[in-house]
Design a protein around this motif. Structure first.
Motif, short mmCIF file in Angstrom:
data_model
loop_
_atom_site.label_atom_id
_atom_site.label_comp_id
_atom_site.label_asym_id
_atom_site.label_seq_id
_atom_site.Cartn_x
_atom_site.Cartn_y
_atom_site.Cartn_z
N HIS A 1 4.34 -7.72 -8.27
CA HIS A 1 3.74 -7.36 -6.99
C HIS A 1 2.58 -6.38 -7.20
O HIS A 1 2.56 -5.63 -8.17
CB HIS A 1 4.77 -6.72 -6.06
N GLU A 2 1.65 -6.38 -6.26
CA GLU A 2 0.52 -5.44 -6.30
C GLU A 2 0.86 -4.20 -5.47
O GLU A 2 1.44 -4.32 -4.39
CB GLU A 2 -0.74 -6.09 -5.73
N ILE A 3 0.49 -3.04 -5.96
CA ILE A 3 0.63 -1.82 -5.18
C ILE A 3 -0.61 -0.97 -5.40
O ILE A 3 -1.08 -0.80 -6.53
CB ILE A 3 1.91 -1.05 -5.54
N GLU A 4 -1.17 -0.45 -4.31
CA GLU A 4 -2.42 0.31 -4.36
C GLU A 4 -2.24 1.65 -3.65
O GLU A 4 -1.63 1.73 -2.59
CB GLU A 4 -3.55 -0.48 -3.69
N LEU A 5 -2.80 2.69 -4.25
CA LEU A 5 -2.74 4.03 -3.67
C LEU A 5 -3.86 4.19 -2.65
O LEU A 5 -5.04 3.95 -2.95
CB LEU A 5 -2.88 5.07 -4.78
N ILE A 6 -3.49 4.62 -1.45
CA ILE A 6 -4.46 4.99 -0.41
C ILE A 6 -4.31 6.49 -0.19
O ILE A 6 -3.33 6.95 0.41
CB ILE A 6 -4.21 4.22 0.91
N ASP A 7 -5.25 7.25 -0.69
CA ASP A 7 -5.19 8.71 -0.65
C ASP A 7 -5.99 9.20 0.55
O ASP A 7 -7.20 8.94 0.66
CB ASP A 7 -5.78 9.27 -1.95
N ALA A 8 -5.32 9.91 1.46
CA ALA A 8 -6.00 10.41 2.66
C ALA A 8 -7.20 11.28 2.32
O ALA A 8 -8.15 11.38 3.10
CB ALA A 8 -5.02 11.19 3.54
N PHE B 1 7.83 16.43 -11.62
CA PHE B 1 6.76 15.56 -12.12
C PHE B 1 5.56 16.39 -12.56
O PHE B 1 5.23 17.40 -11.94
CB PHE B 1 6.32 14.57 -11.04
N ASP B 2 4.87 15.90 -13.59
CA ASP B 2 3.62 16.53 -14.00
C ASP B 2 2.46 15.87 -13.25
O ASP B 2 2.67 15.05 -12.35
CB ASP B 2 3.43 16.46 -15.51
N GLU B 3 1.23 16.23 -13.60
CA GLU B 3 0.06 15.76 -12.86
C GLU B 3 -0.14 14.26 -12.96
O GLU B 3 -0.84 13.66 -12.13
CB GLU B 3 -1.19 16.50 -13.34
N GLN B 4 0.42 13.62 -13.96
CA GLN B 4 0.31 12.17 -14.13
C GLN B 4 1.50 11.43 -13.53
O GLN B 4 1.60 10.20 -13.65
CB GLN B 4 0.19 11.80 -15.62
N GLY B 5 2.39 12.16 -12.87
CA GLY B 5 3.57 11.53 -12.31
C GLY B 5 4.66 11.27 -13.31
O GLY B 5 5.63 10.55 -13.02
N GLU B 6 4.53 11.83 -14.49
CA GLU B 6 5.55 11.69 -15.52
C GLU B 6 6.62 12.78 -15.35
O GLU B 6 6.38 13.82 -14.74
CB GLU B 6 4.92 11.81 -16.92
N MET B 7 7.81 12.51 -15.90
CA MET B 7 8.90 13.47 -15.78
C MET B 7 8.60 14.73 -16.58
O MET B 7 8.12 14.67 -17.71
CB MET B 7 10.21 12.86 -16.27
N LEU C 1 2.24 8.98 -7.68
CA LEU C 1 2.10 8.28 -8.96
C LEU C 1 3.47 7.89 -9.52
O LEU C 1 3.64 6.80 -10.09
CB LEU C 1 1.34 9.15 -9.96
N ALA C 2 4.45 8.77 -9.37
CA ALA C 2 5.80 8.47 -9.84
C ALA C 2 6.40 7.30 -9.06
O ALA C 2 7.04 6.42 -9.64
CB ALA C 2 6.69 9.70 -9.71
N LEU D 1 0.85 -1.19 0.00
CA LEU D 1 0.00 0.00 0.00
C LEU D 1 0.88 1.23 0.00
O LEU D 1 1.88 1.30 0.72
CB LEU D 1 -0.90 0.04 1.24
N LEU D 2 0.50 2.22 -0.81
CA LEU D 2 1.17 3.51 -0.79
C LEU D 2 0.19 4.53 -0.22
O LEU D 2 -0.87 4.77 -0.80
CB LEU D 2 1.62 3.92 -2.19
N PHE D 3 0.52 5.07 0.94
CA PHE D 3 -0.32 6.07 1.60
C PHE D 3 0.13 7.47 1.18
O PHE D 3 1.28 7.84 1.38
CB PHE D 3 -0.21 5.95 3.12
#
Length: 219
Positions: free
Chosen positions: A40-47, A160-166, A27-28, A4-6
């Motif tokens: 592996h699985e990774i999921e975003l947990i946004d406060a 990073f831009d809004e999509q997490g791209e360089m 996102l990056a 999980l990514l918080f």
């Protein structure tokens, strides 16, 4: 394995602009993690997606099956995960209060005996590193000890831009190489603790603290 990514910022207003630097960093980090560990699985947990009650009541304090569904679902995800990435801005030289508030809704027994990684960022030159230092003790008390390598992203709006791209002028390979040390440490420790939990249940040796302060066995 599952991770999980918080994302520990609920700021979504302007000024300042851009409002949500943290989402770019998150996102990056997720993209870099999947680059190195696609299986592996990774999921975003946004406060921001968890508008918890203004009167603090942790998940484990609710009667059986009485906790809000959103807290129940997140508690299960935390329990099922093998490691965590904690992404935080720096507010007054410490971690985001939104991240601390969200994490404090859950008992350490859900997080414990698993590793975590610290990612901090800022719009200025320090990359949130002072907040990252304070997060070490917080995460250690939560039971998910942080790996030694940390990620700091200064002037994130220029990286990073809004999509997490360089952003133009930034090299993905350079940033991924920087992220790699932390990601590899997290994955190594996650695999090690996952394998040992399969052999020995750590909670069978140390009772969880849920009902009575005496369970802490403190003087």
């Amino acid at each position: 394995m599952k991770f999980l990514l918080f994302l520990g910022s609920v700021r979504d207003s302007t000024p300042p602009r851009p409002a949500r630097l943290g989402l770019r960093v998150a996102l990056a980090c997720m993209a870099a993690f999947k680059h190195y560990y696609p299986d592996h699985e990774i999921e975003l947990i946004d406060a921001l997606d968890f508008p918890v009650e203004p009167v603090f009541k942790p998940h484990f304090a609710y009667s059986k099956d009485r906790a809000p569904a959103q807290l129940n679902e997140l508690a299960q995800k935390i329990a099922d995960s093998d490691g965590y990435l904690m992404v935080s801005p720096e507010y007054n030289h410490t971690m985001s209060p939104a991240l601390a508030n969200l994490l404090n809704h859950f008992g350490s027994s859900l997080f414990s005996y698993k590793p975590s990684a610290i990612v901090s960022y800022s719009a200025g030159q320090w990359g949130g590193m002072r907040a990252a230092v304070t997060m070490r003790t917080f995460l250690a008390e939560l039971g998910c000890l942080p790996v030694s390598a940390m990620i700091h992203v200064p002037k994130a709006q220029q990286v990073f831009d809004e999509q997490g791209e360089m952003m133009p002028g930034e090299e993905q390979a350079d940033w991924y190489e920087y992220f790699a040390r932390t990601i590899h440490q997290l994955e190594w420790w996650a695999q090690a603790t996952h394998d040992h939990r399969e052999e020995v249940d750590p909670l069978s040796k140390t009772a969880t603290f849920k009902q009575n302060p005496a369970q802490r066995n403190a003087p």
